[in-house]
Write a protein that holds these residues in place. Structure first.
Motif, PDB file in Angstrom:
ATOM      1  N   UNK A  57     -42.581 -34.721 -90.700  1.00  0.00           N
ATOM      2  CA  UNK A  57     -42.878 -34.610 -92.132  1.00  0.00           C
ATOM      3  C   UNK A  57     -41.938 -33.590 -92.795  1.00  0.00           C
ATOM      4  N   UNK A  58     -40.701 -34.024 -93.107  1.00  0.00           N
ATOM      5  CA  UNK A  58     -39.713 -33.098 -93.679  1.00  0.00           C
ATOM      6  C   UNK A  58     -40.130 -32.484 -95.008  1.00  0.00           C
ATOM      7  N   UNK A  59     -41.103 -33.116 -95.694  1.00  0.00           N
ATOM      8  CA  UNK A  59     -41.519 -32.614 -97.018  1.00  0.00           C
ATOM      9  C   UNK A  59     -42.641 -31.579 -96.947  1.00  0.00           C
ATOM     10  N   UNK A  60     -43.122 -31.274 -95.743  1.00  0.00           N
ATOM     11  CA  UNK A  60     -44.225 -30.306 -95.614  1.00  0.00           C
ATOM     12  C   UNK A  60     -43.776 -28.925 -96.080  1.00  0.00           C
ATOM     13  N   UNK A  61     -44.594 -28.334 -96.929  1.00  0.00           N
ATOM     14  CA  UNK A  61     -44.273 -27.044 -97.535  1.00  0.00           C
ATOM     15  C   UNK A  61     -45.394 -26.061 -97.189  1.00  0.00           C
ATOM     16  N   UNK A  62     -45.129 -24.768 -97.274  1.00  0.00           N
ATOM     17  CA  UNK A  62     -46.226 -23.804 -97.118  1.00  0.00           C
ATOM     18  C   UNK A  62     -46.733 -23.464 -98.519  1.00  0.00           C
ATOM     19  N   UNK A  63     -47.976 -23.882 -98.798  1.00  0.00           N
ATOM     20  CA  UNK A  63     -48.588 -23.613-100.105  1.00  0.00           C
ATOM     21  C   UNK A  63     -48.782 -22.116-100.282  1.00  0.00           C
ATOM     22  N   UNK A  64     -49.157 -21.464 -99.189  1.00  0.00           N
ATOM     23  CA  UNK A  64     -49.335 -20.013 -99.257  1.00  0.00           C
ATOM     24  C   UNK A  64     -50.151 -19.486 -98.096  1.00  0.00           C
ATOM     25  N   UNK A  65     -50.048 -18.180 -97.888  1.00  0.00           N
ATOM     26  CA  UNK A  65     -50.874 -17.497 -96.892  1.00  0.00           C
ATOM     27  C   UNK A  65     -51.966 -16.762 -97.648  1.00  0.00           C
ATOM     28  N   UNK A  66     -53.185 -16.900 -97.165  1.00  0.00           N
ATOM     29  CA  UNK A  66     -54.330 -16.329 -97.872  1.00  0.00           C
ATOM     30  C   UNK A  66     -54.967 -15.232 -97.023  1.00  0.00           C
ATOM     31  N   UNK A  67     -55.003 -14.025 -97.556  1.00  0.00           N
ATOM     32  CA  UNK A  67     -55.625 -12.908 -96.836  1.00  0.00           C
ATOM     33  C   UNK A  67     -57.139 -12.966 -97.036  1.00  0.00           C
ATOM     34  N   UNK A  68     -57.883 -12.986 -95.921  1.00  0.00           N
ATOM     35  CA  UNK A  68     -59.344 -13.130 -95.983  1.00  0.00           C
ATOM     36  C   UNK A  68     -60.030 -11.946 -95.299  1.00  0.00           C
ATOM     37  N   UNK A  69     -61.344 -11.828 -95.546  1.00  0.00           N
ATOM     38  CA  UNK A  69     -62.183 -10.802 -94.903  1.00  0.00           C
ATOM     39  C   UNK A  69     -61.648  -9.388 -95.145  1.00  0.00           C
ATOM     40  N   UNK A  70     -61.213  -9.161 -96.364  1.00  0.00           N
ATOM     41  CA  UNK A  70     -60.624  -7.858 -96.717  1.00  0.00           C
ATOM     42  C   UNK A  70     -61.716  -6.846 -97.054  1.00  0.00           C
ATOM     43  N   UNK A  71     -61.587  -5.662 -96.473  1.00  0.00           N
ATOM     44  CA  UNK A  71     -62.510  -4.558 -96.768  1.00  0.00           C
ATOM     45  C   UNK A  71     -61.680  -3.367 -97.216  1.00  0.00           C
ATOM     46  N   UNK A  72     -61.741  -3.071 -98.527  1.00  0.00           N
ATOM     47  CA  UNK A  72     -60.870  -2.034 -99.099  1.00  0.00           C
ATOM     48  C   UNK A  72     -61.128  -0.648 -98.507  1.00  0.00           C
ATOM     49  N   UNK A  73     -62.318  -0.471 -97.865  1.00  0.00           N
ATOM     50  CA  UNK A  73     -62.639   0.855 -97.306  1.00  0.00           C
ATOM     51  C   UNK A  73     -61.913   1.105 -95.986  1.00  0.00           C
ATOM     52  N   UNK A  74     -61.416   0.042 -95.382  1.00  0.00           N
ATOM     53  CA  UNK A  74     -60.786   0.187 -94.070  1.00  0.00           C
ATOM     54  C   UNK A  74     -59.273   0.332 -94.190  1.00  0.00           C
ATOM     55  N   UNK A  75     -58.761   1.372 -93.566  1.00  0.00           N
ATOM     56  CA  UNK A  75     -57.308   1.588 -93.591  1.00  0.00           C
ATOM     57  C   UNK A  75     -56.589   0.396 -92.946  1.00  0.00           C
ATOM     58  N   UNK A  76     -57.199  -0.142 -91.891  1.00  0.00           N
ATOM     59  CA  UNK A  76     -56.601  -1.259 -91.167  1.00  0.00           C
ATOM     60  C   UNK A  76     -56.409  -2.480 -92.073  1.00  0.00           C
ATOM     61  N   UNK A  77     -57.430  -2.788 -92.883  1.00  0.00           N
ATOM     62  CA  UNK A  77     -57.328  -3.922 -93.814  1.00  0.00           C
ATOM     63  C   UNK A  77     -56.132  -3.749 -94.737  1.00  0.00           C
ATOM     64  N   UNK A  78     -55.977  -2.538 -95.255  1.00  0.00           N
ATOM     65  CA  UNK A  78     -54.866  -2.261 -96.174  1.00  0.00           C
ATOM     66  C   UNK A  78     -53.515  -2.362 -95.466  1.00  0.00           C
ATOM     67  N   UNK A  79     -53.483  -1.934 -94.194  1.00  0.00           N
ATOM     68  CA  UNK A  79     -52.238  -2.027 -93.425  1.00  0.00           C
ATOM     69  C   UNK A  79     -51.831  -3.484 -93.197  1.00  0.00           C
ATOM     70  N   UNK A  80     -52.821  -4.323 -92.883  1.00  0.00           N
ATOM     71  CA  UNK A  80     -52.536  -5.748 -92.651  1.00  0.00           C
ATOM     72  C   UNK A  80     -51.998  -6.392 -93.936  1.00  0.00           C
ATOM     73  N   UNK A  81     -52.635  -6.092 -95.069  1.00  0.00           N
ATOM     74  CA  UNK A  81     -52.175  -6.634 -96.358  1.00  0.00           C
ATOM     75  C   UNK A  81     -50.718  -6.232 -96.598  1.00  0.00           C
ATOM     76  N   UNK A  82     -50.438  -4.946 -96.381  1.00  0.00           N
ATOM     77  CA  UNK A  82     -49.088  -4.406 -96.593  1.00  0.00           C
ATOM     78  C   UNK A  82     -48.069  -5.120 -95.696  1.00  0.00           C
ATOM     79  N   UNK A  83     -48.443  -5.253 -94.429  1.00  0.00           N
ATOM     80  CA  UNK A  83     -47.562  -5.865 -93.420  1.00  0.00           C
ATOM     81  C   UNK A  83     -47.258  -7.330 -93.762  1.00  0.00           C
TER      82      UNK A  83
END
Length: 257
Positions: A173-199
């Motif tokens: 399927x040469x026309x397959x595109x990536x619509x997007x990556x969606x970050x889920x299960x985010x908890x703003x209180x956790x440093x780890x969550x913020x690091x993953x978003x940043x990365x």
């Protein structure tokens, strides 16, 4: 002409089915005609839309076997503008049954391509694996949404999925595109969550949706009532997140059109 979007990640528990069900419901609220195809033998998207899985007689299994037309497998849901091709535990057997068939990767594509005239969006909830079911979904799709949970092992296995997508683009399927990556299960209180978003944002830039799906109790409760978050609690943070995401998808495809 509608658009077929697969929601895929071979890791389980990343919010894949939650995303498929609630994106479908949110697009429905935005007055888009949506078909959800449950291509996971666990049938969580089917039960998550309030359908009794045990009562299913026709669904994705028959669709892939090409023994029934796509139209014969479609059922209505109580979510406005959302139809469903349901799944059942029988779907587990389909990978074995398709192995010896010619063009086995194209069974879903053959069955659903003409439905693009009837729907604005066709969303495929993939199984948490990179087997023949997921391959069929990616071969049928115009694009893929990849949910990534904001946790330590988030990027583990992502390389494997991206390689599979590249291989599908090259061979099937040469026309397959990536619509997007969606970050889920985010908890703003956790440093780890913020690091993953940043990365993830640093590595993939514009490929990442602006919307982030936050951890939300109401979002976790909704499937046990057989309802999308839009129906279960439209005022919740989870509903707001998925409506924002649906708007992003619509606006992005407006630009493409």
């Amino acid at each position: 002409m509608g658009k077929i979007i697969a929601i895929a990640n071979q890791k389980g528990g990343v919010g894949k089915t939650t995303t498929t069900v609630n994106l479908a419901a949110s697009l429905g609220v935005l007055e888009k005609k949506v078909l959800l195809i449950d291509a996971d033998p666990q049938a969580n998207a089917t039960s998550g839309l309030g359908i009794d899985v045990e009562s299913i007689e026709l669904g994705t299994y028959q669709l892939l076997e090409l023994t029934k037309t796509a139209e014969e497998t479609i059922i209505e849901t109580t979510s406005p503008n959302v139809d469903l091709i349901p799944s059942h535990i029988d779907l587990v057997a389909i990978e074995i049954e398709l192995v010896d068939k010619e063009e086995r990767e194209y069974m879903m594509k053959k069955a659903i391509t003409r439905l693009k005239k009837k729907y604005d969006y066709i969303l495929i909830d993939c199984a948490p694996s990179l087997g023949l079911l997921t391959l069929n979904a990616l071969t049928s799709a115009d694009s893929v949404i990849i949910p990534i949970q904001c946790e330590y092992f988030a990027l583990e296995g992502l390389g494997k999925l991206l390689n599979t997508i590249k291989s599908v683009q090259k061979i099937h399927n040469p026309d397959l595109d990536i619509e997007g990556m969606l970050l889920t299960m985010y908890d703003s209180r956790l440093r780890l969550s913020n690091q993953v978003v940043e990365e993830v944002r640093k590595h993939f830039g514009d490929m990442v949706f602006e919307t982030i799906i936050q951890r939300n109790v109401r979002l976790s409760e909704a499937p046990s009532y057989g309802e999308s978050i839009i129906k279960y609690d439209a005022s919740s943070k989870g509903a707001a997140n998925y409506l924002n995401m649906a708007n992003e998808v619509v606006n992005k495809n407006k630009e493409i059109a």
